[in-house]
Design an enzyme around this catalytic site. Sequence first.
Site, PDB file in Angstrom:
ATOM      1  N   LYS A   1      -8.165   3.578   1.514  1.00  0.00           N
ATOM      2  CA  LYS A   1      -7.540   5.293   2.117  1.00  0.00           C
ATOM      3  C   LYS A   1      -7.596   5.933   0.380  1.00  0.00           C
ATOM      4  CE  LYS A   1      -4.415   3.145   5.358  1.00  0.00           C
ATOM      5  NZ  LYS A   1      -5.272   2.245   4.894  1.00  0.00           N
TER       6      LYS A   1
ATOM      7  N   ASN B   1      -2.070  -2.970  13.109  1.00  0.00           N
ATOM      8  CA  ASN B   1      -3.824  -2.404  13.057  1.00  0.00           C
ATOM      9  C   ASN B   1      -4.058  -0.972  13.814  1.00  0.00           C
ATOM     10  OD1 ASN B   1      -3.594  -4.381  12.104  1.00  0.00           O
ATOM     11  ND2 ASN B   1      -5.008  -5.813  13.227  1.00  0.00           N
TER      12      ASN B   1
ATOM     13  N   SER C   1       0.689  -1.149  -0.186  1.00  0.00           N
ATOM     14  CA  SER C   1      -0.238  -0.334   0.176  1.00  0.00           C
ATOM     15  C   SER C   1       0.447   1.056  -0.131  1.00  0.00           C
ATOM     16  CB  SER C   1      -0.638  -0.064   0.946  1.00  0.00           C
ATOM     17  OG  SER C   1      -0.175  -0.237   2.550  1.00  0.00           O
TER      18      SER C   1
ATOM     19  N   TYR D   1     -10.249  -7.052  12.169  1.00  0.00           N
ATOM     20  CA  TYR D   1      -9.387  -6.206  10.927  1.00  0.00           C
ATOM     21  C   TYR D   1      -9.170  -7.245  10.106  1.00  0.00           C
ATOM     22  CZ  TYR D   1      -5.562  -4.599   8.011  1.00  0.00           C
ATOM     23  OH  TYR D   1      -5.093  -3.604   7.146  1.00  0.00           O
TER      24      TYR D   1
ATOM     25  N   SER E   1     -13.390  28.204 -27.311  1.00  0.00           N
ATOM     26  CA  SER E   1     -13.283  26.099 -27.906  1.00  0.00           C
ATOM     27  C   SER E   1     -12.076  26.990 -29.127  1.00  0.00           C
ATOM     28  CB  SER E   1     -14.644  26.126 -28.674  1.00  0.00           C
ATOM     29  OG  SER E   1     -14.924  25.700 -29.871  1.00  0.00           O
TER      30      SER E   1
ATOM     31  N   LYS F   1     -17.361  30.809 -28.598  1.00  0.00           N
ATOM     32  CA  LYS F   1     -17.714  30.232 -27.311  1.00  0.00           C
ATOM     33  C   LYS F   1     -16.839  30.804 -25.857  1.00  0.00           C
ATOM     34  CE  LYS F   1     -20.325  26.265 -27.409  1.00  0.00           C
ATOM     35  NZ  LYS F   1     -20.212  25.336 -27.635  1.00  0.00           N
TER      36      LYS F   1
ATOM     37  N   THR G   1     -39.796  26.289 -10.901  1.00  0.00           N
ATOM     38  CA  THR G   1     -40.469  24.916 -10.126  1.00  0.00           C
ATOM     39  C   THR G   1     -40.746  24.271 -11.942  1.00  0.00           C
ATOM     40  OG1 THR G   1     -43.028  25.060 -10.402  1.00  0.00           O
ATOM     41  CG2 THR G   1     -41.671  25.422  -8.271  1.00  0.00           C
ATOM     42  N   HIS G   2     -39.718  22.898 -12.118  1.00  0.00           N
ATOM     43  CA  HIS G   2     -40.330  21.885 -13.246  1.00  0.00           C
ATOM     44  C   HIS G   2     -39.157  22.969 -14.278  1.00  0.00           C
ATOM     45  CE1 HIS G   2     -43.554  19.799 -11.448  1.00  0.00           C
ATOM     46  NE2 HIS G   2     -43.866  21.128 -11.387  1.00  0.00           N
TER      47      HIS G   2
ATOM     48  N   ASN H   1     -16.808  29.129 -22.751  1.00  0.00           N
ATOM     49  CA  ASN H   1     -17.682  27.374 -21.858  1.00  0.00           C
ATOM     50  C   ASN H   1     -17.876  27.141 -20.520  1.00  0.00           C
ATOM     51  OD1 ASN H   1     -18.754  26.749 -24.319  1.00  0.00           O
ATOM     52  ND2 ASN H   1     -16.498  25.337 -24.604  1.00  0.00           N
TER      53      ASN H   1
ATOM     54  N   GLN I   1      -7.795  -1.940   3.682  1.00  0.00           N
ATOM     55  CA  GLN I   1      -6.887  -1.357   3.714  1.00  0.00           C
ATOM     56  C   GLN I   1      -6.953  -0.347   1.965  1.00  0.00           C
ATOM     57  OE1 GLN I   1      -2.187  -2.929   3.199  1.00  0.00           O
ATOM     58  NE2 GLN I   1      -2.713  -3.258   0.943  1.00  0.00           N
TER      59      GLN I   1
ATOM     60  N   GLU J   1     -18.780  22.158 -14.800  1.00  0.00           N
ATOM     61  CA  GLU J   1     -19.360  21.138 -15.789  1.00  0.00           C
ATOM     62  C   GLU J   1     -18.392  20.292 -14.954  1.00  0.00           C
ATOM     63  OE1 GLU J   1     -19.675  20.703 -19.921  1.00  0.00           O
ATOM     64  OE2 GLU J   1     -18.661  22.394 -19.649  1.00  0.00           O
TER      65      GLU J   1
END
Length: 467
Positions: A335, A120, A33, A327, A287, A293, A165-166, A295, A332, A300
């Site tokens: 993480k 441990n 690890s 354990y 772009s 553009k 709404t919606h 963006n 392990q 995003e």
Amino acid sequence: MAESNTDTKSSNQMWGGRFASGPDAIMEEINASIGFDKKLFAQDIRGSVAHATMLAHQGIISSDDKDKIVHGLNTILSEIESGNFEFSRRLEDIHMNIEARLATLIGPAAGRLHTARSRNDQVALDFRLWVKEELQKTERMLTGLIAAFLDRAEEHAESVMPGFTHLQTAQPVTFGHHCMAYVEMFGRDRSRVRHAIEHLDESPIGAAALAGTGYPIDRHMTAKALGFREPTRNSIDTVSDRDFAIEFLSIAAIAGMHLSRLAEEIVIWSTPQFGFVRLSDAFSTGSSIMPQKKNPDAAELVRAKTGRINGSLIALLTIMKGLPLAYSKDMQEDKEQVFDAAESLELAIAAMTGMVRDMTVNTARMKAAAGSGFSTATDLADWLVREAGLPFRDAHHVTGRAVALAESKGCDLAELSLSDLQAIHSAITDKVYDVLTVEASVASRKSFGGTAPSEVRKQISFWRARN
Ligand code: ARG
């Protein structure tokens, strides 16, 4: 930090007593690890210093050995920090890498450090310390994001926009009120973070492998030295649960969901069709083919990072769900999930804070949109209830006819003539025009937590006092 994998096959120097040969190459690869848990080096060293100091204080090791151990550990800390430490995969993890280096530096005294502890409780300690620090950092970052929203809310306490709404125009609201909705969300995320810090604020060290130890250790002393409120109370639970990590991931997933909804709104608001906000150059991209553009890539990506965080949460829940106490090596795998989610969450909060602070709000576009779509229809119905004594259901019906008329004439409600309105209901007077504007509509919604600028200012001062 280099990683060496060149050691010859020999049995492990930490637990090789009963092993005749070293591990197969694949065994070494699946077992190691160090590639990711080297991130825990500072916590590991801090834990070992506290443990050695306590062992000497309790007379379990000599103070001479303790001094050598602490000095050696500090040397290792600066070696790692300056990039002059060679991590070895043969030594599996951060704990054994540091202990092996300690043996090289100070000789046999190094072997006394692991008295009355196990990897441990050591890994449980290191990881808890790391997650605690990450939670504290998250708390500070959320405070910064909330502060950014409070500033924008104050600036726009009176700016009207359509409430949806919606995603259909519903009623006019203020942009300040909309910003304060996010303050409430991130405020709850921050209080979840604070509770999680309280839950994990117990020191695992001294639980040893799973059963505690026969040495006369003082777990209250190590807990205090490491900044924990108190030691954990059950050694089996201490080494076998990772709910503190899962709690971090759950909080990250919920905060991520909030960040993602905000990201989605920013993506929508910054389209030319909406034009409610303009992102700063610092938080957008162009772009390579379409010169016009701009963006919203940062928004995003914040939206997408949430997917990664959710994945980490589900991964760790799944890793843990079938493990018998105490354990198992499965643990392990905890993480990388947490490290990855923490990095995503930090980036997402930082990017959002920047975007919220920097974006230009187009109040004219917002106001124009706020008035379209008959957004004050509810205000007309409420006026009929209040001023003409109609039951709400009847008022709703009358208003519906007014909306249909305006729609057929291609105008707004406020543009219908009084005689048009009176033909629909005789009780309507010219006072009705006072409630048909968007400003009058928002100003009237003074109920506690409502969108009226006066209410929004109250919410802002409530949060200013708590931020
Ligand atoms: N690298 C291990 C982990 O992350 C440390 C604990 C090892 N304990 C053991 N009994 N093999 O979980």
